[in-house]
Each structure stands twice: as structure tokens, then as C-alpha cells.
Design an enzyme around this catalytic site. Structure first.
Site, PDB file in Angstrom:
ATOM      1  CB  THR A   1      39.864  47.303  42.664  1.00  0.00           C
ATOM      2  OG1 THR A   1      39.349  46.433  41.805  1.00  0.00           O
ATOM      3  CG2 THR A   1      40.015  48.541  42.125  1.00  0.00           C
TER       4      THR A   1
ATOM      5  CE  LYS B   1      45.620  43.104  38.139  1.00  0.00           C
ATOM      6  NZ  LYS B   1      44.468  43.554  38.743  1.00  0.00           N
TER       7      LYS B   1
ATOM      8  CD  GLU C   1      40.763  40.203  41.961  1.00  0.00           C
ATOM      9  OE1 GLU C   1      40.615  41.316  41.637  1.00  0.00           O
ATOM     10  OE2 GLU C   1      41.638  39.418  41.344  1.00  0.00           O
TER      11      GLU C   1
END
Length: 211
Positions: free
Chosen positions: A71, A131, A42
Site C-alpha cells: 500500500t 500486481k 508484506e
């Protein structure tokens, strides 16, 4: 390119969260992680040159690496990283428009949530995986407790995950763990020996999962 599925993430549950990489270093970083058995990465979207880095990883590793962008706070960013080659889009919070944009392109949407209400809302709005962040604030038992009434929702955890506790989260029902500086810090990679150490560190993580 083959579309990445939830099962692909389950089969490669260690997601290396990479911040502070550069377009010049990213291929070497991912190569060192791959050599240690890690296939899910990621790249955080606030990093300068993130779309260029995603393009480089996509071109270099093709289907051998699952490439995500993290993000991601808004649909515009989601669109740009997907067009660069991201297979999944991760956010620290719940933004419904970001989920919609990600699903429009057929990619995995992984928004962040912290409470059972937020987790369910994210799932109802199309999240493939939710998440739980920051996971270390609630601990592994939280995952088990949430999975009781909400077993249909795949969960992953990030925030304070390390080699010491990742198996606890996986054992309690998380399908994946996002690991940042406990695994990789690009600012500390300055020599060939540093990259070899990164491969060794990655192997320690993957061996613990497989062991």
C-alpha cells in the site's frame, strides 16, 4: 544484505499481507508464519509504526525473510520503508515516481495494475513484477490471457486470493499470490494457541503449493 530478486519471490510465492500488526506483535507473527513455511511478507504502509516493524523484522530474521512494504502510494513512503529495510515495494496502483524511487535503491518494484494497458505501462516504467489487483474480479483465466501477448511481464495477484483458488492463479501464470486476512489477521492473535493456529494455517498453504 543480499538484494532480493524476482527468483526469490518465485521460490517463495505466498506473500503474507499483514495489516493491523503492531511493533509489539510483529516478530511473533512473522515467526509463526516462518514456522509454517512462509518466507515472503508484506507489511502495509498505512499501518502505524510500519517502519519500526520493518526494522524489527529485518533485525530478527535477516535474510531468512523477504520483507516488503505494501500500500505504498508515493515515492516518499517508498523511500522511508526502503531505508527501514524493505526488500520490495508493493502498490495498489501505478505511480511512476514510486517505481523510480524504488529502483533508485535497487529494490523490487511491484506496482498494481488492472488492464493490459496499465500492466504494460508499469513494466515499461521499470516494474519488476506487476500486481494484478483486485484479481478476484477477473479470475485466473485473465492471467493466462494477459500472458499470451505479454509473456515477458512477471505477474502476481492479490485481492480475494485464498487457499481454494491460489493454485489456479499460479497454474495460469502468476508467479506469486498475495494473501491477507485469509491467512493472517493480527487482531485475532491473542494467545499462544492463536499463534500455533497461525503456523498450522501457514503450513496448510505451503503444503498445498508444494503438494
Amino acid at each position: 544484505m543480499t538484494l532480493v530478486t524476482i527468483n526469490d519471490i518465485k521460490e517463495n510465492p505466498i506473500v503474507a499481507v499483514i495489516r493491523h500488526a503492531t511493533p509489539e506483535s510483529i516478530v511473533s507473527i512473522v515467526g509463526a508464519l516462518e514456522a509454517g513455511g512462509i518466507r515472503s511478507i508484506e507489511l502495509t504502509a498505512e499501518t502505524k509504526g510500519v517502519t519500526q516493524m520493518i526494522e524489527k523484522v529485518d533485525a530478527e530474521f535477516d535474510d531468512r525473510i523477504l520483507i516488503g512494504a505494501g500500500t505504498v502510494l508515493d515515492p516518499e513512503t517508498a523511500q522511508s520503508v526502503i531505508q527501514a529495510g524493505a526488500d520490495f515495494v508493493v502498490s495498489p496502483t501505478l505511480n511512476v515516481d514510486t517505481i523510480k524511487m524504488t529502483k533508485r535503491y535497487g529494490k523490487l518494484a511491484i506496482p498494481g495494475a488492472f488492464t493490459p494497458t496499465e500492466i504494460l505501462q508499469a513494466y515499461e516504467h521499470g516494474a519488476d513484477i506487476v500486481k494484478v489487483f483486485p484479481a478476484s474480479s477477473v479470475g485466473p483465466s485473465f492471467i493466462k490471457n494477459v500472458q499470451g501477448p505479454l509473456p515477458q511481464i512477471p505477474l502476481m495477484v492479490t485481492g480475494g486470493i485464498s487457499q481454494d483458488n491460489m493454485n489456479d492463479y499460479l497454474a495460469k501464470g502468476s508467479i506469486a499470490v498475495g494473501i491477507g486476512s485469509a491467512l493472517v489477521d493480527p487482531r485475532k492473535l491473542n494467545s499462544e494457541q492463536d499463534y500455533e493456529k497461525l503456523t498450522e494455517q501457514a503450513r496448510l498453504f505451503t503444503n498445498q503449493i508444494n503438494g
